[in-house]
Design a protein around this motif. Sequence first.
Motif, short mmCIF file in Angstrom:
data_model
loop_
_atom_site.label_atom_id
_atom_site.label_comp_id
_atom_site.label_asym_id
_atom_site.label_seq_id
_atom_site.Cartn_x
_atom_site.Cartn_y
_atom_site.Cartn_z
N ASP A 165 6.64 7.03 5.58
CA ASP A 165 5.63 7.00 5.98
C ASP A 165 4.22 6.20 5.18
OD1 ASP A 165 3.85 7.94 7.94
OD2 ASP A 165 3.88 9.38 8.79
N VAL A 166 4.10 4.56 5.83
CA VAL A 166 3.28 4.25 4.97
C VAL A 166 2.60 3.92 5.81
CG1 VAL A 166 2.88 2.61 3.37
CG2 VAL A 166 4.66 3.27 3.30
N ILE A 167 2.41 3.35 6.72
CA ILE A 167 1.13 2.25 7.96
C ILE A 167 1.87 2.32 9.27
CG2 ILE A 167 -0.71 0.71 7.75
CD1 ILE A 167 -0.45 -0.20 5.19
N ARG A 168 0.96 2.54 9.80
CA ARG A 168 1.55 2.42 11.56
C ARG A 168 -0.12 1.67 12.05
NH1 ARG A 168 0.70 7.70 15.98
NH2 ARG A 168 0.82 6.41 17.70
N GLN A 169 0.52 0.55 13.00
CA GLN A 169 -0.56 0.02 13.32
C GLN A 169 -0.64 -0.22 14.54
OE1 GLN A 169 -0.08 -4.45 12.39
NE2 GLN A 169 -2.13 -4.78 12.84
N ILE A 170 -1.66 -0.45 15.58
CA ILE A 170 -1.71 -0.03 16.60
C ILE A 170 -2.54 -1.38 16.93
CG2 ILE A 170 -2.89 1.85 18.39
CD1 ILE A 170 -2.22 3.72 16.73
N ILE A 178 -1.09 4.89 -0.41
CA ILE A 178 -1.48 4.88 -1.68
C ILE A 178 -2.34 6.23 -1.13
CG2 ILE A 178 -1.05 3.39 -2.82
CD1 ILE A 178 -3.27 1.59 -2.28
N VAL A 179 -3.65 5.45 -0.11
CA VAL A 179 -4.71 6.55 0.85
C VAL A 179 -4.21 7.94 1.36
CG1 VAL A 179 -6.32 6.65 2.65
CG2 VAL A 179 -5.08 4.39 1.81
N GLY A 180 -3.00 7.97 1.48
CA GLY A 180 -2.84 10.02 1.81
C GLY A 180 -3.09 10.21 3.20
N GLU A 181 -2.03 10.78 4.02
CA GLU A 181 -2.10 11.46 4.73
C GLU A 181 -3.59 11.54 5.64
OE1 GLU A 181 0.47 13.51 8.57
OE2 GLU A 181 0.27 14.51 6.31
N LEU A 228 1.31 -0.89 0.10
CA LEU A 228 0.04 0.03 0.18
C LEU A 228 0.63 1.20 0.11
CD1 LEU A 228 -3.34 -0.72 2.59
CD2 LEU A 228 -2.69 -1.10 -0.39
N GLY A 229 1.82 1.23 -0.75
CA GLY A 229 2.51 2.37 -0.96
C GLY A 229 2.71 3.12 -2.23
N ASN A 230 3.23 4.35 -2.26
CA ASN A 230 2.98 5.27 -3.49
C ASN A 230 4.35 4.98 -4.41
OD1 ASN A 230 4.22 7.11 -1.67
ND2 ASN A 230 2.22 8.51 -1.40
N ALA A 231 4.24 6.01 -4.86
CA ALA A 231 5.62 5.72 -5.81
C ALA A 231 6.68 6.51 -5.21
CB ALA A 231 4.97 7.56 -7.09
N ASN A 232 6.42 6.77 -3.61
CA ASN A 232 8.18 6.68 -3.28
C ASN A 232 8.82 5.81 -2.82
OD1 ASN A 232 7.47 9.69 -3.61
ND2 ASN A 232 6.34 9.77 -1.57
N ASP A 233 8.16 4.45 -3.44
CA ASP A 233 8.51 4.13 -2.45
C ASP A 233 10.20 3.04 -2.74
OD1 ASP A 233 6.59 2.61 -1.68
OD2 ASP A 233 6.36 0.59 -2.67
N GLY A 234 10.79 3.65 -3.96
CA GLY A 234 12.61 3.72 -4.11
C GLY A 234 12.91 4.64 -4.32
N GLN A 235 12.05 5.88 -2.70
CA GLN A 235 12.87 6.96 -2.52
C GLN A 235 13.41 6.73 -1.25
OE1 GLN A 235 10.55 10.44 -3.28
NE2 GLN A 235 10.56 10.00 -5.20
N GLN A 236 13.18 5.39 -0.63
CA GLN A 236 13.69 4.89 0.96
C GLN A 236 15.39 5.90 1.24
OE1 GLN A 236 12.02 0.50 1.53
NE2 GLN A 236 10.39 1.38 1.12
N THR A 237 15.34 5.83 2.35
CA THR A 237 16.45 5.12 2.98
C THR A 237 17.00 4.48 3.78
OG1 THR A 237 16.39 7.91 3.20
CG2 THR A 237 18.15 6.84 4.60
N LEU A 238 18.08 4.09 2.73
CA LEU A 238 18.05 2.24 3.27
C LEU A 238 18.83 2.24 4.55
CD1 LEU A 238 17.52 0.84 -0.36
CD2 LEU A 238 15.57 1.37 1.23
#
Length: 751
Positions: free
Chosen positions: A347-352, A406-409, A279-289
Amino acid sequence: MSFTRTFVRGLLCASVAIPAAAMAQAASNSAPDPAAETFGAGEIVVTAQRRAERLQDIPATISALDADALAKSGVLDITNVAPRVPGFYAGGFGASRPQLYIRGIGTRQFDPGSESSVGVFVDESYLGRTGAVLGALKDIERVEVLKGPQGTLYGRNTIGGAINVLTKAPTDELSAEFEGTYGNYDYIDVFGAISGPIAGDVLKARAALWHSKRDGYVTNLTTGNRPQGLDNWGGRLRFEINPSDNVKIDLIGEIMRDKGRSFQGESIGNVLDPTNTLLGNANDGQQTLSDNPYKQYYTTDPAFDRNIDSFTGKVDIDLGGASFVSVTSYRKMKYTDDRDFDNTSNDVIRQITAERSKQFTQEFRLVSDPNGSLSLGGLVDWIVGVYYYHDKSFHSDTFDFGPDSIVGEGGVDVTFGNYKTTSTAVFGQATFHITPTLDLTLGGRYTEDRKRAQLGGTTTDALPLVPANFLVDNPKVKFTSFDPKITLSYRPNRDLNLYATYSQGFKSGGYQYTPLTATQAGLIFQPEEIDAYEVGVKSVWGGGLARVNAAAFYYDYKNLQVSTVVQLPDGSTPSLITNAGTSEIKGAELEVSLEPVKGLTFNAAYAYTDAKYDRYLGPPTAAFPSGADFGGTRMVRAPKHSLNLSGEYVLPIGDESDVTFRADYSYISKFYHEPGEGQLAYGTTIPLTVEDGYGLLNARITYNMGGFYASVWGRNITDKLYRRTILALPGQVINLYGEPQTYGITIGYKY
């Protein structure tokens, strides 16, 4: 009249029959105190069959670790027990999501709608919620691991095996022990216990307190903090009351508070795109690894908070010829687990996750005295009883979407469930001594489980995960089973025991975990069943210098409940539990203990497990509309080979002092975290779910002088990198690594 109503009335009648003094309180061991038994030097005594018996006399595969072995092995919780018991695998996602597998049978379901395949019992109290299983093993007398279905004598859902934990009882004389530990990662552990009589033999007590704290071995490079740590404290108070010669009452109260043991890992995407995120958007390839598995970039730090309160009471009344035993237990648990679900710098998903539960169990049993009149002159030993279990739980998962999704903030999806489970059972087992050397054991348990669940979901975004608000009030379901057992045991002498056994096992059906739609919320999965065959030999050689036990087994395992996160054609990604089909498991195990000279001991244990799916059609996916066929592939978390070696030498250096050198090594061969044996045909993440074989080496040197001792120890001293488990999502794999090298010093005193 229904079985349940009859059973409840029976409970009330039995309760009235208990003497008032005994009814107000309860205890912990139906059988005689094993510590008081004198079966011979080097013998191991267990209560796995609700009696104190020599381990060598029991016609079943049981591994046991006593208090001394637990201390010398540095065992902190049940996951540390597993490497010392071949055929037993333990992984998991932090403290609230254990993965326990025995001989290839286990589960990855964590919610109240499903059950564990391996039952965990503490002082004969069943831990119904998986979130409470991985507690601190402090002030423990013994841990027993029983392999195979244990339906006859144990409470619920022991289709794969049972782990029996027994805490230390009050002592006849005043005693105390104190211990402090310091290790790397700023590990601090303090423990103290005091025990003894308060009013002679009538009232004894034992109190234990502990606190363990350690920085995490994972570093969040975004914040500089170190999640995956440990912050646990707790205490146990235990009373033994003997109001008369024929009545014994045990009362056990325990509290535990746990923080910090959440989980974060390393996201490795899939074989086509290592930066892919569910469920990540086009920023997937811009991760800091980061190329360091233990140092990763996360958007937020995980947070974990768990409270557990429990009470167990047991009454043991000698009726003359038999003992009446009542075991009562109440447990309350709640926890929250907050983490960066995607495990990346984006910042894609936070699960609680939040869960709370209240559990009550009651067992009444009548146990024959081997020397009493009801044993017909020693011809038959028997146990009969009734069992009641009730659990009420709430579980929720909140998915908070960030700007890189892909949902957005601002998007928030929630799934939740209210669950109620009631289980009743009647059981019995009898061992007929056909001749002085030949025994026949017959047993059986009838179980009736009743469940209800209200499952729902809410959304603010109208996109997967939850596309629309829903609330499903599922109708009550009932699952019943009768599980028999038959065992033939031949003991020509005290040092040789040959046996063959057949048993059936049952694991209740249930409801879905985190359903995303009303349709998924209404899917009910059915019970699992197993037919288990085992033959074995237990032997002692050289007057106790060597102990050699071996067993071979075959399981016909039906209606497997399999949990997988899938991506359906409509784009949703639920975690679906389905009855996947059948499997066949066969294998053999060998345990050898040697004491060639006084003070020098060697132990070796090996397990071979051949576990394969006969028929397993997975849920439909976009790639496999009709479902992927896993038939003929190996089952998950079932290494073909597992081995444990340990050695210990005690070097006397004075009249009251010595130095103990100990090392143990455990190895498991290649296995699979997900079905498909790593074949790309089953998906782009499957090749990344293969776990190569690895070994772990631990060592300890201890100086003893009277009651004082000091130890220098190391765990995983070769700093082996291995995965404790993985989270396999559609298009994304997240590695959860085991502990790296740890070391420290422990100083203690026993009075």
